[in-house]
Design a protein around this motif. Structure first.
Motif, mmCIF file in Angstrom:
data_model
loop_
_atom_site.group_PDB
_atom_site.id
_atom_site.type_symbol
_atom_site.label_atom_id
_atom_site.label_comp_id
_atom_site.label_asym_id
_atom_site.label_seq_id
_atom_site.Cartn_x
_atom_site.Cartn_y
_atom_site.Cartn_z
ATOM 1 N N LEU A 49 0.845 -1.197 0.000
ATOM 2 C CA LEU A 49 0.000 0.000 0.000
ATOM 3 C C LEU A 49 0.879 1.246 0.000
ATOM 4 O O LEU A 49 2.016 1.221 0.496
ATOM 5 N N PRO A 50 0.368 2.361 -0.564
ATOM 6 C CA PRO A 50 1.185 3.582 -0.690
ATOM 7 C C PRO A 50 1.770 4.025 0.648
ATOM 8 O O PRO A 50 1.069 4.100 1.656
ATOM 9 N N GLN A 51 3.046 4.316 0.634
ATOM 10 C CA GLN A 51 3.730 4.806 1.829
ATOM 11 C C GLN A 51 3.870 6.326 1.725
ATOM 12 O O GLN A 51 4.243 6.847 0.673
ATOM 13 N N VAL A 98 12.358 2.950 -5.648
ATOM 14 C CA VAL A 98 11.865 2.460 -4.364
ATOM 15 C C VAL A 98 10.368 2.737 -4.233
ATOM 16 O O VAL A 98 9.912 3.870 -4.394
ATOM 17 N N VAL A 99 9.590 1.686 -3.943
ATOM 18 C CA VAL A 99 8.152 1.818 -3.725
ATOM 19 C C VAL A 99 7.866 2.071 -2.251
ATOM 20 O O VAL A 99 7.049 2.923 -1.890
ATOM 21 N N ALA A 100 8.534 1.330 -1.385
ATOM 22 C CA ALA A 100 8.373 1.490 0.057
ATOM 23 C C ALA A 100 9.617 0.959 0.748
ATOM 24 O O ALA A 100 10.314 0.084 0.223
ATOM 25 N N SER A 101 9.882 1.494 1.938
ATOM 26 C CA SER A 101 11.057 1.088 2.698
ATOM 27 C C SER A 101 10.706 1.094 4.185
ATOM 28 O O SER A 101 10.209 2.092 4.703
ATOM 29 N N TYR A 102 10.974 -0.047 4.856
ATOM 30 C CA TYR A 102 10.623 -0.167 6.269
ATOM 31 C C TYR A 102 11.760 -0.799 7.056
ATOM 32 O O TYR A 102 12.565 -1.560 6.521
ATOM 33 N N LYS A 103 11.770 -0.495 8.347
ATOM 34 C CA LYS A 103 12.648 -1.198 9.265
ATOM 35 C C LYS A 103 11.862 -2.361 9.854
ATOM 36 O O LYS A 103 10.658 -2.241 10.102
ATOM 37 N N VAL A 104 12.537 -3.474 10.058
ATOM 38 C CA VAL A 104 11.907 -4.613 10.711
ATOM 39 C C VAL A 104 12.774 -5.032 11.890
ATOM 40 O O VAL A 104 14.006 -4.971 11.827
ATOM 41 N N VAL A 153 13.515 -3.148 1.561
ATOM 42 C CA VAL A 153 13.215 -2.166 0.526
ATOM 43 C C VAL A 153 12.458 -2.870 -0.599
ATOM 44 O O VAL A 153 12.933 -3.874 -1.150
ATOM 45 N N PHE A 154 11.278 -2.353 -0.930
ATOM 46 C CA PHE A 154 10.454 -2.926 -1.995
ATOM 47 C C PHE A 154 10.610 -2.102 -3.267
ATOM 48 O O PHE A 154 10.394 -0.890 -3.268
ATOM 49 N N LEU A 155 10.988 -2.775 -4.356
ATOM 50 C CA LEU A 155 11.086 -2.131 -5.667
ATOM 51 C C LEU A 155 9.893 -2.505 -6.536
ATOM 52 O O LEU A 155 9.895 -2.245 -7.736
ATOM 53 N N THR A 156 8.910 -3.143 -5.925
ATOM 54 C CA THR A 156 7.674 -3.537 -6.616
ATOM 55 C C THR A 156 6.508 -3.272 -5.689
ATOM 56 O O THR A 156 6.669 -3.271 -4.462
ATOM 57 N N ASP A 157 5.325 -3.026 -6.274
ATOM 58 C CA ASP A 157 4.155 -2.768 -5.420
ATOM 59 C C ASP A 157 3.287 -4.010 -5.226
ATOM 60 O O ASP A 157 2.264 -3.951 -4.542
ATOM 61 N N ILE A 161 12.063 -12.044 -6.195
ATOM 62 C CA ILE A 161 13.251 -12.067 -5.350
ATOM 63 C C ILE A 161 14.214 -10.919 -5.638
ATOM 64 O O ILE A 161 14.872 -10.396 -4.732
ATOM 65 N N ASN A 162 14.286 -10.468 -6.891
ATOM 66 C CA ASN A 162 15.222 -9.398 -7.241
ATOM 67 C C ASN A 162 14.669 -8.011 -6.946
ATOM 68 O O ASN A 162 15.402 -7.016 -7.059
ATOM 69 N N ASP A 163 13.384 -7.923 -6.582
ATOM 70 C CA ASP A 163 12.752 -6.633 -6.333
ATOM 71 C C ASP A 163 12.517 -6.365 -4.852
ATOM 72 O O ASP A 163 11.864 -5.383 -4.500
ATOM 73 N N ILE A 164 13.033 -7.239 -3.993
ATOM 74 C CA ILE A 164 12.876 -7.061 -2.552
ATOM 75 C C ILE A 164 14.259 -7.192 -1.929
ATOM 76 O O ILE A 164 14.880 -8.251 -1.974
#
Length: 345
Positions: free
Chosen positions: A271-273, A287-293, A304-308, A321-324
């Motif tokens: 979902l949109p960040q 970059v579509v979204a980026s989070y700390k875990v 880091v997600f390069l896909t939605d 696999i190459n987009d995360i």
């Protein structure tokens, strides 16, 4: 009547079981049956070899989306997916063109083979306790290339890497498809690495399952990428598991990801960040979204997600696999901490 019920039950059981077994015949040049062909599902312990008639059978999990690898010396490796276990899968292998990569010996090599091997082990096996007790038996088969203009270090092997992980009790045959490390200057030092990547197909063979080994496997699984994706698919977040963060703020995953389950397949929509949240400190494009875990309130990582959108399959493997991308603690676990995809399943 009791006998009839028993017959129906047995027939039903056999039918269900057979749907999870893939069978067929493997032939080579002039349609001659090939014996001893390695057949396995990538990243799992599911493997077999063909018999004297070229026949084989192997356990098959249709919804796991694992790639079937067929490998035999002197023939091109086959990668198969989208299989139908209700029909025989007969395979005719193609004779290898023997396109061995030529090693050019340059007396003015910038770095020694020992330096290159050290770097390869660090970024392929890792530097954890498990990695340090992991040995590649045929390191002499690994070839290296350093491109001074592109500042890129690559590794390849025409033979599968035979890896013995005594810490986790597995022997792994790893067919290296790609390995690259990019530097910000001419260097062989890890402090100058700006990007690294490796990819391949693997076959696991269990060699030890003592209680101590099983404990180490569970520890390796905890906080791994596979566990993260299983957590995401099952919405199984928690303080003793994974938590999602932005800076120091605990985020609700339900308003960050849309999860749609279809049997053993899970479709994930990012979902949109909010733009102000996206901090691209690594200068990664698209970059579509980026989070700390955070895992278990102690191990911090970044995803880091390069896909939605992407899909998560039964074992926790995913479609993109190459987009995360992972950074931090979770990225430290490499082949030296690798477990079969079917672990715990």
């Amino acid at each position: 009547m009791k006998n009839l019920y028993l017959f129906l039950f047995l027939f039903s059981s056999v039918t269900i079981f057979s749907q999870n077994i893939l069978k067929g015949k493997i032939v080579g040049k002039d349609n001659i049956p090939l014996q001893g062909v390695n057949i396995y599902f990538d990243g799992t312990t599911f493997s077999t070899v063909s018999d004297a008639n070229g026949d084989y059978s192997i356990r098959y999990e249709p919804k796991a989306n694992s790639v079937l690898v067929v490998s035999f010396m002197g023939y091109e490796r086959e990668y198969l997916s989208g299989l139908d276990s209700t029909k025989p899968l007969n395979i005719k292998m193609t004779v290898s063109k023997n396109q061995l990569k030529e090693v050019v010996i340059n007396k003015k090599e910038l770095f020694t083979r020992a330096q290159k091997l050290k770097l390869f082990r660090e970024y392929f096996l890792g530097q954890t306790k498990n990695a340090k007790s992991t040995v590649i038996y045929n390191e002499d088969d690994i070839q290296f290339k350093y491109d001074k203009k592109k500042l890129m270090f690559t590794a390849f092997s025409d033979k599968p890497l035979v890896i013995m992980n005594s810490s986790l009790g597995y022997k792994i045959n790893y067919e290296l498809v790609g390995f690259e490390i990019t530097f910000d200057k001419v260097s062989i030092s890890s402090k100058d690495v700006i990007n690294n990547f490796y990819q391949g197909v693997s076959r696991f063979e269990e060699i030890n399952n003592s209680s101590e080994i099983l404990e180490r496997r569970e520890k390796a699984f905890q906080g791994s990428q596979v566990q993260f994706f299983r957590t995401l698919a099952n919405k199984d977040w928690g303080s003793d598991k994974f938590l999602l963060f932005n800076d120091s703020n605990n985020l609700d995953p339900n308003v960050r990801f849309r999860i749609n389950k279809e049997d053993d397949l899970v479709k994930v929509t990012i979902l949109p960040q909010p733009k102000e949240e996206v901090k691209n400190e690594e200068n990664i494009s698209d970059v579509v979204a980026s989070y700390k875990v955070m895992f278990n309130n102690s191990e911090s990582s970044k995803i880091v997600f390069l896909t939605d959108n992407f899909s998560i399959y039964k074992y926790g493997n995913n479609s993109n696999i190459n987009d995360i991308l992972f950074l931090g603690k979770i990225a430290e676990k490499k082949v030296g901490d690798l477990l079969p995809l079917n672990y715990r399943m």
